[in-house]
Design a protein around this motif. Structure first.
Motif, PDB file in Angstrom:
ATOM      1  N   VAL A 127       0.830  -1.198   0.000  1.00 40.91           N
ATOM      2  CA  VAL A 127       0.000   0.000   0.000  1.00 40.91           C
ATOM      3  C   VAL A 127       0.865   1.248   0.000  1.00 40.91           C
ATOM      4  O   VAL A 127       1.811   1.367   0.786  1.00 40.91           O
ATOM      5  CB  VAL A 127      -0.926   0.020   1.238  1.00 40.91           C
ATOM      6  CG1 VAL A 127      -1.767   1.290   1.257  1.00 40.91           C
ATOM      7  CG2 VAL A 127      -1.818  -1.209   1.256  1.00 40.91           C
ATOM      8  N   VAL A 128       0.524   2.193  -0.885  1.00 40.43           N
ATOM      9  CA  VAL A 128       1.109   3.533  -0.863  1.00 40.43           C
ATOM     10  C   VAL A 128       0.036   4.477  -0.329  1.00 40.43           C
ATOM     11  O   VAL A 128      -1.063   4.562  -0.887  1.00 40.43           O
ATOM     12  CB  VAL A 128       1.563   3.967  -2.276  1.00 40.43           C
ATOM     13  CG1 VAL A 128       2.091   5.404  -2.235  1.00 40.43           C
ATOM     14  CG2 VAL A 128       2.619   3.016  -2.802  1.00 40.43           C
ATOM     15  N   HIS A 129       0.341   5.182   0.737  1.00 39.08           N
ATOM     16  CA  HIS A 129      -0.664   6.010   1.414  1.00 39.08           C
ATOM     17  C   HIS A 129      -1.089   7.204   0.571  1.00 39.08           C
ATOM     18  O   HIS A 129      -2.266   7.533   0.472  1.00 39.08           O
ATOM     19  CB  HIS A 129      -0.108   6.498   2.761  1.00 39.08           C
ATOM     20  CG  HIS A 129      -1.119   7.180   3.616  1.00 39.08           C
ATOM     21  ND1 HIS A 129      -1.474   8.509   3.434  1.00 39.08           N
ATOM     22  CD2 HIS A 129      -1.845   6.749   4.666  1.00 39.08           C
ATOM     23  CE1 HIS A 129      -2.376   8.847   4.330  1.00 39.08           C
ATOM     24  NE2 HIS A 129      -2.615   7.799   5.099  1.00 39.08           N
ATOM     25  N   ARG A 130      -0.153   7.912  -0.021  1.00 45.56           N
ATOM     26  CA  ARG A 130      -0.361   9.050  -0.930  1.00 45.56           C
ATOM     27  C   ARG A 130      -0.800  10.358  -0.253  1.00 45.56           C
ATOM     28  O   ARG A 130      -0.890  11.386  -0.928  1.00 45.56           O
ATOM     29  CB  ARG A 130      -1.363   8.710  -2.037  1.00 45.56           C
ATOM     30  CG  ARG A 130      -0.825   7.829  -3.113  1.00 45.56           C
ATOM     31  CD  ARG A 130      -1.551   8.031  -4.421  1.00 45.56           C
ATOM     32  NE  ARG A 130      -2.949   7.633  -4.398  1.00 45.56           N
ATOM     33  CZ  ARG A 130      -3.771   7.772  -5.435  1.00 45.56           C
ATOM     34  NH1 ARG A 130      -3.329   8.303  -6.560  1.00 45.56           N
ATOM     35  NH2 ARG A 130      -5.016   7.378  -5.358  1.00 45.56           N
ATOM     36  N   ASP A 131      -1.109  10.343   1.036  1.00 45.73           N
ATOM     37  CA  ASP A 131      -1.527  11.598   1.677  1.00 45.73           C
ATOM     38  C   ASP A 131      -0.959  11.696   3.092  1.00 45.73           C
ATOM     39  O   ASP A 131      -1.643  12.107   4.021  1.00 45.73           O
ATOM     40  CB  ASP A 131      -3.054  11.694   1.701  1.00 45.73           C
ATOM     41  CG  ASP A 131      -3.531  13.130   1.900  1.00 45.73           C
ATOM     42  OD1 ASP A 131      -2.747  14.062   1.644  1.00 45.73           O
ATOM     43  OD2 ASP A 131      -4.687  13.324   2.313  1.00 45.73           O
ATOM     44  N   ILE A 179      -3.364   0.474  -3.751  1.00 44.03           N
ATOM     45  CA  ILE A 179      -2.916  -0.888  -3.499  1.00 44.03           C
ATOM     46  C   ILE A 179      -2.123  -1.381  -4.709  1.00 44.03           C
ATOM     47  O   ILE A 179      -2.573  -1.260  -5.852  1.00 44.03           O
ATOM     48  CB  ILE A 179      -4.113  -1.818  -3.246  1.00 44.03           C
ATOM     49  CG1 ILE A 179      -4.939  -1.299  -2.055  1.00 44.03           C
ATOM     50  CG2 ILE A 179      -3.656  -3.241  -2.999  1.00 44.03           C
ATOM     51  CD1 ILE A 179      -6.247  -2.036  -1.863  1.00 44.03           C
ATOM     52  N   PHE A 180      -0.953  -1.954  -4.456  1.00 40.73           N
ATOM     53  CA  PHE A 180      -0.093  -2.503  -5.509  1.00 40.73           C
ATOM     54  C   PHE A 180      -0.081  -4.023  -5.431  1.00 40.73           C
ATOM     55  O   PHE A 180      -0.267  -4.603  -4.349  1.00 40.73           O
ATOM     56  CB  PHE A 180       1.354  -2.013  -5.343  1.00 40.73           C
ATOM     57  CG  PHE A 180       1.586  -0.621  -5.861  1.00 40.73           C
ATOM     58  CD1 PHE A 180       2.257  -0.429  -7.060  1.00 40.73           C
ATOM     59  CD2 PHE A 180       1.143   0.490  -5.157  1.00 40.73           C
ATOM     60  CE1 PHE A 180       2.482   0.842  -7.540  1.00 40.73           C
ATOM     61  CE2 PHE A 180       1.366   1.762  -5.636  1.00 40.73           C
ATOM     62  CZ  PHE A 180       2.032   1.944  -6.828  1.00 40.73           C
ATOM     63  N   GLY A 181       0.157  -4.649  -6.576  1.00 39.50           N
ATOM     64  CA  GLY A 181       0.489  -6.060  -6.554  1.00 39.50           C
ATOM     65  C   GLY A 181       1.849  -6.247  -5.907  1.00 39.50           C
ATOM     66  O   GLY A 181       2.688  -5.337  -5.904  1.00 39.50           O
ATOM     67  N   LEU A 182       2.075  -7.419  -5.368  1.00 43.06           N
ATOM     68  CA  LEU A 182       3.295  -7.636  -4.600  1.00 43.06           C
ATOM     69  C   LEU A 182       4.557  -7.480  -5.440  1.00 43.06           C
ATOM     70  O   LEU A 182       5.632  -7.191  -4.926  1.00 43.06           O
ATOM     71  CB  LEU A 182       3.255  -9.025  -3.955  1.00 43.06           C
ATOM     72  CG  LEU A 182       2.171  -9.206  -2.882  1.00 43.06           C
ATOM     73  CD1 LEU A 182       2.214 -10.626  -2.331  1.00 43.06           C
ATOM     74  CD2 LEU A 182       2.343  -8.190  -1.764  1.00 43.06           C
ATOM     75  N   ILE A 183       4.442  -7.668  -6.769  1.00 41.53           N
ATOM     76  CA  ILE A 183       5.641  -7.555  -7.601  1.00 41.53           C
ATOM     77  C   ILE A 183       5.697  -6.210  -8.325  1.00 41.53           C
ATOM     78  O   ILE A 183       6.659  -5.925  -9.029  1.00 41.53           O
ATOM     79  CB  ILE A 183       5.706  -8.700  -8.638  1.00 41.53           C
ATOM     80  CG1 ILE A 183       4.486  -8.657  -9.577  1.00 41.53           C
ATOM     81  CG2 ILE A 183       5.803 -10.055  -7.938  1.00 41.53           C
ATOM     82  CD1 ILE A 183       4.574  -9.664 -10.720  1.00 41.53           C
TER      83      ILE A 183
END
Length: 759
Positions: free
Chosen positions: A572-576, A600-604
């Motif tokens: 996860v990238v929070h972005r804020d 949300i990103f894929g694990l790779i």
């Protein structure tokens, strides 16, 4: 001798008249010093009108009213002296005292005296502690005229009128009689208007007022400060919206205006405003309303939320006598709500399906949501029922489908809270499940007192936040999606889904949520010390954060980000990330909050691009702000800015030509980096440690994402105080320049925003 005896008898009778206070039976005048009791009446000269004390059926309270003599019903009193202050005394009386004050006296409680008129002379004498009258040449009396107007007069000694002190027509109730005025007096400030009763079972003042609006000089009906109806401009003997033949018998006015006063006088029989807002015409017996088949021209309809059909203002409800098996939400009695007010409360609450009055006099308000609106009908009132009103919801089946779909997308195991106690973790095969509660909207209403502003503790891009307490006693923070918010269903779903799946000591804990038609609500654990920005820049700025506390906050935020980027089930990238999204518990431990913007990103996956740039300017990395590139290094840049803010106690960009990172870089190269440190710490820190933290902040805010460390490396830098650090490169920052230059043009503000980028 007979003549002498006659004279003596006359003198004796006259003396007795002066030393006693006879009752005023069936006369039109109340004399000064006489007591007008519950057994007395004033009758106008031709017998048209009567003034007397009266009681409503089944009530022990007394009112003083004026009505038609031929009518026996107390509801025919068109003027009531004490409609909002009934007398709880079996023997009240009306009198005019020696100073000309007209007042209702309660023998039971002298402090409950109702002053209808208080003379300036009386106040002067009372202030001087004198017991003598201010004038020996005048007397006072009150007379009931054939218009139905009660007038208090000051009389000369010879019996002629000196002046009129007060009249009942200046203090109207709920009925407008022939000869009465609606308008205003510019010299005295007097305003003539009528106000509806709160219900048909009480004389208390209600929600609707018919008056002449001072600016437009139109007749208007006010409801809760809003104009519900307006008459249009006066022209050719009537108001524009009242020229229809349907209104001619009931709305006959004469218009007058000069430099002193503007008013319309009523020329027909009478009209009155009902508790529902309907206007009844005494001449024809017709009723007109903005909410019936006989609609007044000039109505300004209230706005209806998207969850309601517009027809619900007219035909979207039905009612029956009965009882509700579930407990509804009761509004505070101090709001003085009518049944119409209650209808509006329900209509504007998308989860409300039924409403009713609370008190025996059909005032107050209780509403029920879908999950509590279980109705049991009764055949008559003796069955203990009351009239329950139901609203027909719009597209109910569609709403339920949307709700079910949203719950499915959020994921995890959800359960509707019945007791609404704190969440209890369930174990399955020795592991904690993702169980969380869906709070019923009725409970949210009760807990927040219908979202009262009393306990509101903040408001962000998502909407208002309230500090409340669940029935179990647990304190919570309740965040409600604002209807005008730039954020919406996507952000709500994102936040609920993420916090269900993410569990870490440095992430705020979501206890549950509420989805009900248009309502989107999140329920969090309450953190008593609120957000970090209040300590750094806001209302708690004078509360010094010691160096060891600042270190704890920096380390805690870093650990939370490492979990999001590397160790959680999701990448996860929070972005804020910013100071206002760092909440502090009672030990000042930090917890990252507000995951509505998270990606949300894929694990790779390592990075991606987006056309929807969201976040807060000043905390955005250059590649994200200008090109929409998202990666974990986006959060690293935000963390670097936050770290420098914690060290300096200064907001990014608000105190510097470019931004805080650029200023730190400049001081670092000049060997003056320690001057960046917050002076509130009074030197209670290790210079070596502060310089290392500034160094880490500069590494995190470097212009190129590839040069920034990962959060796992940042945690290593913090924990290994003796380890070597790479030399920082120039930070990314915002400048103003021509479009052809490959620099970034940004602005800084403290609210979360959503932007659409064309790049």
């Amino acid at each position: 001798m007979a003549i002498s005896q006659t004279i003596l008898g006359f003198i004796t009778f006259t003396c007795l008249m002066h030393i006693t206070k006879p009752s005023n039976l069936n006369t039109d005048t109340l004399l000064q010093g006489h007591e007008f009791t519950t057994s007395d009446r004033l009758i106008s000269p031709t017998g048209w009108y009567t003034m007397s004390f009266f009681q409503r059926e089944g009530s022990a309270d007394f009112y003083l009213g004026i009505g038609k003599s031929a009518e026996n019903s107390t509801d025919q009193n068109f003027w009531i002296a004490n409609r909002d202050t009934p007398i709880h005394d079996p023997a009240p009386f009306l009198t005019i005292d020696e100073f000309g004050n007209l007042k209702i006296i309660s023998n039971r409680d002298i402090n409950s005296t109702i002053m209808l008129y208080s003379s300036d002379a009386g106040r002067e004498v009372n202030n001087n502690n004198s017991t003598t009258s201010t004038s020996t040449t005048t007397t006072f009396n009150a007379i009931l005229q054939d218009t139905g107007n009660l007038i208090l007069r000051e009389m000369n000694q010879n019996g002629s009128l000196k002046r009129i002190l007060w009249q009942s027509f200046d203090h109207l109730s709920h009925v407008l009689m022939m000869g009465m005025k609606l308008g205003f007096d510019r010299k005295t400030g007097q305003n003539w208007s009528i106000t509806s009763r709160r219900s048909e079972e009480t004389y208390l003042s209600g929600s609707f007022t018919l008056a002449l609006e001072p600016t437009t000089k139109q007749l208007v009906i006010w409801w809760k400060g809003n104009i519900l109806w307006s008459s249009g401009q006066w022209s050719n003997g009537n108001f524009a919206n009242l020229k229809s033949q349907a209104y001619q018998k009931d709305f006959e006015f004469d218009y007058y205006s000069d430099e002193n006063e503007t008013y319309v006088s009523y020329l027909a029989s009478y009209i009155y405003i009902a508790p529902s807002g309907s206007v009844y015409g005494g001449a024809s017996g017709s009723s007109f309303s903005c909410f019936s088949d006989y609609i007044l021209s000039g109505c300004s309809m209230p706005s209806v939320p998207r969850c309601r059909d517009y027809d619900s203002l007219y035909r979207g409800s039905w009612n029956s006598y009965g009882v509700m098996s579930g407990k509804g939400f009761k509004f505070d009695e101090s709001e003085n709500l009518t049944n119409f007010d209650c209808w509006m409360k329900c209509l504007n609450n998308c989860s409300c399906e039924a409403y009713s009055y609370v008190n025996d006099d059909e005032t107050g308000c209780e509403i029920w949501s879908r999950d509590s609106a279980n109705f049991v009908a009764t055949t008559n009132l003796t069955g203990g029922g009351r009239q329950i009103y139901f609203l027909v919801p719009r597209k109910n089946a569609e709403d339920r489908k949307k709700r079910t779909k949203l719950l499915s997308e959020i994921g995890g195991n959800t359960a509707i809270s019945i007791a609404y106690n704190e969440i209890k973790e369930r174990k399955k095969d020795g592991k904690t499940s993702d169980d969380m509660y869906i709070f019923d909207f009725q409970t949210i209403l009760e807990v927040t007192a219908n979202f009262s502003s009393t306990n509101k503790i903040g408001e962000g891009g998502f909407g208002p936040v309230y500090k409340e307490k669940l029935p179990s006693g647990q304190e919570v923070a309740i965040k409600r999606l604002s209807k005008s918010s730039g954020q919406g269903l996507v952000e709500f779903k994102n936040e609920a889904m993420l916090i269900v799946k993410l569990q870490h000591t440095n992430l705020v804990r979501l206890l549950g949520f509420c989805i009900d038609r248009e309502e989107r609500i999140l329920v969090y654990e309450y953190l008593p010390n609120k957000s970090l920005d209040l300590y750094l820049f806001g209302s708690n700025h004078n509360t010094t954060l010691e160096w060891n506390i600042r270190c704890k906050i920096i380390e805690g935020v870093a650990q939370g980000l490492v979990y999001l980027h590397q160790y959680s089930r999701l990448k996860v990238v929070h972005r804020d990330l910013k100071a206002s999204n760092i909440l502090l518990d009672n030990q000042l431990n930090p917890k990252i909050s507000d995951f509505g913007m998270a990606r949300i990103f894929g694990l790779i996956e390592s990075e991606e691009r987006t056309n929807r740039i969201v976040g807060t300017f000043g905390y955005m990395s250059p590649e994200y702000a200008m090109m929409g590139v998202i990666s974990t290094k986006t959060d690293v840049y935000s963390f670097g800015i936050l770290l420098l803010e914690i060290l300096s106690g200064k907001k990014n960009s608000s105190d510097y030509p470019f931004n805080l990172a650029f200023n730190a870089w400049k001081l670092w190269n000049e060997g003056e980096a320690l001057t960046l440190t917050d002076t509130n710490m009074n030197g209670s820190y290790s210079p070596t440690q502060v310089l290392r933290y500034i160094h880490i902040g500069l590494l995190c805010t470097q212009d190129q994402a590839r040069d920034r460390p990962t959060m796992l490396e940042v945690v290593s830098f913090i924990s290994n105080e003796n380890g070597d650090l790479p030399e920082p490169k120039q930070p990314g920052f915002c400048v103003t320049g021509p479009p052809e230059e490959e620099r970034y043009t940004c602005s800084v503000r403290e609210t979360t925003n959503s932007l659409t980028s064309g790049r």
